[in-house]
Design an enzyme around this catalytic site. Structure first.
Site, PDB file in Angstrom:
ATOM      1  N   LYS A  72      37.018  -6.857  18.165  1.00 25.68           N
ATOM      2  CA  LYS A  72      38.333  -6.367  18.567  1.00 25.68           C
ATOM      3  C   LYS A  72      39.388  -7.477  18.606  1.00 25.68           C
ATOM      4  O   LYS A  72      40.555  -7.246  18.287  1.00 25.68           O
ATOM      5  CB  LYS A  72      38.239  -5.656  19.915  1.00 25.68           C
ATOM      6  N   ASP A 108      42.684   4.389  23.029  1.00 29.44           N
ATOM      7  CA  ASP A 108      41.987   4.696  24.287  1.00 29.44           C
ATOM      8  C   ASP A 108      42.910   5.377  25.296  1.00 29.44           C
ATOM      9  O   ASP A 108      42.513   6.302  26.004  1.00 29.44           O
ATOM     10  CB  ASP A 108      41.400   3.428  24.904  1.00 29.44           C
TER      11      ASP A 108
END
Length: 278
Positions: A72, A108
């Site tokens: 990430k 998210d």
């Protein structure tokens, strides 16, 4: 309906190491078949050379990919464009390859809010207490702040909670020791820590101060009903489990890669729950 993949099929996947734990192929595979889309979504195990993998996928005609551990942070370095939400959150989980180049975003927060909406939970004007200061907390705090909630964050290390608030002006910070006391003034309690996750220590918090309308959410989904959610349910509060966020966070990527905004239904939820041993 069984989808047939042709040479014109749209391609996407999930990049990580290891990647066997990812439920993304299940989610996207279900939607591809449901909507009869000529395409495929595949797990991409990348132990090294993340940049080389991404460049290769783009050259091979992939539409994009999800990114999971440990890549990430590396995703930030190679993106030509980083969307504002991902920059404020400090994490990227979705890559789209288009005329702008490699575009990074974080879905998210979208998934979290969509899960609350699915449960009929209003956000605007509500007072939210968020436990934790990791990537999940940043995504939740950003989403709640953008949706008009009044957000307070707390963490065992106050400095880490303050770092979350530094990127999101207007968010309040309280000491971890005041978490139970603060519940009496909030409408929504969100646990983003690993406390209560299978194999971890439990989350020590007293919900008795909460009002009858309190909603309790936990982004952990193994176990599906964490000790916190069990305590909340037994206290008569409304609860939202972590699977809702898991399912809905996949929708923006699918729409970008395959051209359809998919819906989350009971069949998909059941398929995912079966992988959790339920």
């Amino acid at each position: 309906m069984t989808t047939k993949l042709t040479g014109a099929g749209r391609l996407a996947g999930v990049i990580g190491w290891p990647v066997t734990h990812s439920r993304s192929p299940l989610l996207h595979g279900y939607w591809l078949e449901r909507y009869g889309i000529d395409g495929a979504y595949v797990p991409l195990a990348a132990e090294r050379d993340f940049e080389g993998v991404v460049r290769g996928l783009r050259a091979a005609g992939f539409r994009g990919a999800n990114v999971t551990k440990p890549w990430k942070e590396a995703a930030f370095a190679l993106c030509d464009v980083v969307e504002t939400s991902a920059r404020r959150i400090g994490a990227i989980n979705t890559l789209v390859f288009d005329e702008r180049g490699v575009v990074g975003s974080n879905t998210d927060g979208f998934g979290f809010l969509a899960g609350l909406g699915e449960a009929g939970i209003a956000v605007s004007g509500q007072r939210a207490l968020v436990l934790g200061a990791g990537g999940g907390s940043r995504a939740v705090c950003h989403a709640l702040d953008e949706a008009g909630a009044h957000v307070t964050v707390t963490n065992r290390s106050r400095r880490r909670a303050e770092q979350v608030a530094e990127n999101l002006p207007g968010i309040a910070v309280i000491d971890w020791e005041r978490r139970s006391q603060a519940i009496g003034n909030c409408d929504l309690l969100v646990n983003t820590t690993s406390l209560g996750m299978a194999g971890s220590e439990p989350l020590d918090i007293d919900l008795s101060r909460g009002r009858a309308t309190l909603c309790v959410s936990d982004i952990v989904y193994v176990p599906l009903e964490t000790p916190l959610l069990r305590q909340a349910r037994q206290s008569g509060y409304k609860t939202v489990d972590g699977v809702a966020m898991l399912l809905h966070q996949a929708r923006p990527g699918f729409k970008a890669w395959f051209g359809v905004d998919p819906s989350v239904d009971d069949t998909l939820r059941s398929l995912v729950l079966a992988t959790l041993g339920r």
